[in-house]
Design a protein around this motif. Structure first.
Motif, PDB file in Angstrom:
ATOM      1  N   GLN A  74      -1.095   4.415  -1.359  1.00 56.85           N
ATOM      2  CA  GLN A  74      -2.454   4.299  -0.826  1.00 56.85           C
ATOM      3  C   GLN A  74      -2.493   4.133   0.695  1.00 56.85           C
ATOM      4  O   GLN A  74      -3.556   3.915   1.260  1.00 56.85           O
ATOM      5  CB  GLN A  74      -3.154   3.096  -1.461  1.00 56.85           C
ATOM      6  N   LEU A 134       0.827  -1.207   0.000  1.00 56.50           N
ATOM      7  CA  LEU A 134       0.000   0.000   0.000  1.00 56.50           C
ATOM      8  C   LEU A 134       0.864   1.261   0.000  1.00 56.50           C
ATOM      9  O   LEU A 134       0.556   2.248  -0.672  1.00 56.50           O
ATOM     10  CB  LEU A 134      -0.924   0.003   1.222  1.00 56.50           C
ATOM     11  N   VAL A 188      -3.541   9.504   3.322  1.00 55.93           N
ATOM     12  CA  VAL A 188      -4.085  10.562   2.479  1.00 55.93           C
ATOM     13  C   VAL A 188      -3.018  11.624   2.254  1.00 55.93           C
ATOM     14  O   VAL A 188      -1.947  11.596   2.872  1.00 55.93           O
ATOM     15  CB  VAL A 188      -5.340  11.187   3.121  1.00 55.93           C
ATOM     16  N   LEU A 239       2.306   1.864  -3.401  1.00 58.04           N
ATOM     17  CA  LEU A 239       1.273   2.314  -4.328  1.00 58.04           C
ATOM     18  C   LEU A 239       0.736   3.698  -3.976  1.00 58.04           C
ATOM     19  O   LEU A 239      -0.118   4.227  -4.680  1.00 58.04           O
ATOM     20  CB  LEU A 239       0.115   1.309  -4.353  1.00 58.04           C
ATOM     21  N   GLU A 253     -12.709  13.529   3.631  1.00 60.91           N
ATOM     22  CA  GLU A 253     -13.212  12.202   3.293  1.00 60.91           C
ATOM     23  C   GLU A 253     -14.708  12.034   3.545  1.00 60.91           C
ATOM     24  O   GLU A 253     -15.371  11.247   2.876  1.00 60.91           O
ATOM     25  CB  GLU A 253     -12.454  11.134   4.092  1.00 60.91           C
TER      26      GLU A 253
END
Length: 221
Positions: free
Chosen positions: A183, A178, A186, A181, A199
């Motif tokens: 991800q 993650l 935030v 990537l 969000e």
């Protein structure tokens, strides 16, 4: 209700006992938190007390069916203190956990598993976990539950270590992927704005025609 339901059969003896211990522990944790925070800060800490209730529930879950009823009280008391100390460590080391999930489910979960080795009773183990080859009698379980002083506590400590190792081994690659990537977290702008706004759209205008919206409810009142 979750511990009682986990008995999978309302057999009276077991389910009712689980209900008692699962009620005593969070009650003791709540009172402990209120007194502890009042003595420490001079103020009543409602969020802390609510999280301590959850910590008490987590603390008693492992042993809810195998400890004496009175044992649920010290388990809950210690669970509240474990929660607050773990929450303090998060603040000290600036680890982001705004709702205190890791102190409640992590730290209190560890304490709950360990507490079985301290407060567990062979008599209740035999009732909760009896099987055809081992009828529920004290003699059958005592020899396995505590063959040596501290044996079961050692088993519980090993279990905690195994769980930590398993979770680390499974989730470290997942978190690493993650992160690569992009991800895992935030953006900095979203952090500064706050996740409620970035969000969950807090502060956005709510359609008055949506059933259950704050404006709709206000109009109905």
């Amino acid at each position: 209700g979750f511990n009682c339901g986990s008995t999978l059969a309302f057999d009276g003896t077991n389910a009712s006992k689980v209900a008692v211990t699962t009620s005593l522990a969070p009650a003791a944790a709540c009172l402990t938190s209120i007194i502890y925070q009042k003595m420490r800060t001079g103020k009543y800490d409602l969020p802390g007390a609510l999280n301590a209730i959850l910590g008490g529930l987590v603390s008693i879950t492992a042993g809810c069916s195998v400890v004496e009823d009175w044992s649920a009280i010290p388990i809950g008391v210690i669970g509240a203190l474990v929660y607050h100390k773990a929450a303090d460590l998060l603040v000290k080391y600036e680890i982001d956990d705004p709702i205190g999930a890791s102190p409640v489910h992590g730290a209190c979960g560890v304490w709950g598993v360990i507490s079985v080795g301290i407060f567990g009773s062979s008599r209740y183990v035999s009732v909760a976990y009896s099987c055809p080859n081992n009828p529920p009698t004290d003699a059958n379980f005592t020899q396995y539950w505590e063959p040596l002083p501290g044996f079961q506590l050692a088993i519980q400590l090993i279990l905690v270590l195994v769980i930590i190792l398993w979770v680390t081994a499974v989730f470290t690659p997942f978190v690493f992927i993650l992160k690569k990537l992009g991800q895992l977290r935030v953006s900095e702008e979203a952090e500064l704005a706050g996740l409620d706004a970035s969000e969950h759209f807090a502060g956005e205008k709510v359609d008055k025609n949506i059933l259950g919206s704050p404006n709709k409810i206000e109009d109905e009142i």
